[in-house]
Design an enzyme around this catalytic site. Structure first.
Site, PDB file in Angstrom:
ATOM      1  N   HIS A 176     -26.866 -18.701 -10.720  1.00 21.28           N
ATOM      2  CA  HIS A 176     -26.484 -20.000 -10.178  1.00 21.28           C
ATOM      3  C   HIS A 176     -26.672 -21.096 -11.232  1.00 21.28           C
ATOM      4  O   HIS A 176     -25.987 -22.116 -11.198  1.00 21.28           O
ATOM      5  CB  HIS A 176     -27.333 -20.348  -8.951  1.00 21.28           C
ATOM      6  CG  HIS A 176     -27.073 -19.476  -7.769  1.00 21.28           C
ATOM      7  ND1 HIS A 176     -27.692 -18.264  -7.593  1.00 21.28           N
ATOM      8  CD2 HIS A 176     -26.249 -19.641  -6.699  1.00 21.28           C
ATOM      9  CE1 HIS A 176     -27.270 -17.717  -6.462  1.00 21.28           C
ATOM     10  NE2 HIS A 176     -26.403 -18.526  -5.905  1.00 21.28           N
ATOM     11  N   ASP A 248     -17.891 -13.733  -7.000  1.00 15.04           N
ATOM     12  CA  ASP A 248     -18.937 -14.614  -6.487  1.00 15.04           C
ATOM     13  C   ASP A 248     -18.435 -16.039  -6.685  1.00 15.04           C
ATOM     14  O   ASP A 248     -17.359 -16.273  -7.252  1.00 15.04           O
ATOM     15  CB  ASP A 248     -20.262 -14.346  -7.216  1.00 15.04           C
ATOM     16  CG  ASP A 248     -21.485 -14.705  -6.367  1.00 15.04           C
ATOM     17  OD1 ASP A 248     -21.333 -15.473  -5.390  1.00 15.04           O
ATOM     18  OD2 ASP A 248     -22.592 -14.233  -6.676  1.00 15.04           O
TER      19      ASP A 248
END
Length: 343
Positions: A176, A248
């Site tokens: 992230h 993702d």
């Protein structure tokens, strides 16, 4: 149906979102905690989403359990995947993992949500992004628990998404926030991390797979999510996977190496993804929709849920009540255990 999965900002749709959901490239929508106030509001939001789009979208959420559970108040407190390994009796652990998969899926489908991106199939707990989301540090033990969870999901009528191929569990960096590099020998990744994917694919238990925003330096200079080597040569050809491949979230820092938002989206589709996620950045999402090559992704209709659950009837059932009690108790024991370890 298009190959792009987007998000929305709040508890209800605004005018711009209603227009965006009509775009022919949009095929899905993922919900987050910011979209949830209570169960009644959530059900109405999903109804608005269904009404706004020309085609039935795939509505998704991350409702894994543990620290990744977007909807909490009014829903069962789902235990972290790692907590099942702390149960001394293997048969009890397996049964509870299966009930967790069933209950999670049933609660989501009662909201008319198609899929939860689950289960996590990463091996080990050293990764900041994964940690307790992993079932076990031993590949075979992880596979046993994951298979039970999957069978529970399938019995309820929800399709499964194994993540994060070929394995995110061995890198400490959080994708992230940065692009992790896994420098291990390819043979180790294959025999340690990838075996759970191989075995579950062989058993026809994975309906979808989400690759990792991780660069496996011995294999490819691109993250697996944008790598034709991983998605086509290994996943499709070698492992024989015939299901859906999701990227993702392309707004994650781990995907930034692939360029602008539009470049990330095109690279992921070219590499072999069937659907790309673009979340938490409206401008980036619009850029993808404006610049992506026209493409249809009608195979995504396979992910529609097939369960029929009324929320009140579900919660009145003895199965739900027993599972809710057992899973809540496991969550509480696991939290207490973590506190003793100072986590």
């Amino acid at each position: 149906m298009g190959p792009v999965m987007l998000d929305v900002a709040s508890y209800e749709l605004d005018a711009e979102e209603r227009e965006i959901l009509k775009h022919p490239l949009v095929g899905g929508l993922i919900l987050f905690s910011r979209n949830f106030h209570d169960a009644e509001q959530l059900r109405e939001l999903v109804r608005q989403i269904r009404a706004a789009s020309h085609e039935r979208l795939v509505v998704a959420v991350d409702q894994e359990g543990g620290r990744v559970q977007r909807f909490r108040d009014g829903f069962t407190r789902l235990p972290a995947a790692q907590s099942f390994a702390a149960i001394n009796d293997a048969a009890t652990a397996a049964q509870l993992a299966q009930e967790a998969g069933w209950l999670m899926a049933a609660e989501m489908m009662a909201m008319d949500i198609d899929i939860s991106f689950a289960p996590v199939l990463d091996i080990g707990h050293v990764s900041a992004a994964i940690g307790e989301r992993s079932f076990h540090s031993d590949p075979q033990q992880a596979r046993i628990m994951a298979e039970c969870f999957i069978r529970g999901m399938h019995s309820a009528g929800m399709k499964t998404t194994g993540k994060h191929f070929p394995g995110h569990g061995a890198v400490t960096a959080d994708s992230h926030k940065e692009t992790p590099h896994d420098n291990r020998p390819l043979a180790e990744i294959r025999t340690h991390d990838m075996v759970i994917f191989r075995e579950l694919i062989q058993r026809k238990l994975l309906d979808a797979i989400m690759p990792a925003h991780v660069i496996y330096t011995e294999a490819d200079a691109r993250p697996a999510s944008g790598s034709a080597y991983w998605l086509q040569e290994i996943l499709r050809q070698e492992l024989g996977f015939e299901g859906i491949i999701f990227s993702d979230d392309l707004s994650m820092e781990g995907a930034a190496i692939m360029g602008s938002y539009a470049e990330r989206g095109q690279a992921s589709l070219d590499a072999g993804c069937d659907m790309i996620l673009v979340c938490n950045n409206r401008q980036g999402a619009v850029s993808v929709l404006d610049n992506l090559s026209p493409i249809k992704a009608d195979q995504l209709t396979r992910l529609y849920h097939s369960g029929q659950f009324d929320r009140q009837t579900l919660m009145a059932s003895s199965r739900w009540q027993q599972a809710n009690k057992a899973l809540t108790a496991l969550s509480e024991r696991w939290d207490a255990h973590k506190q003793t370890l100072g986590q």
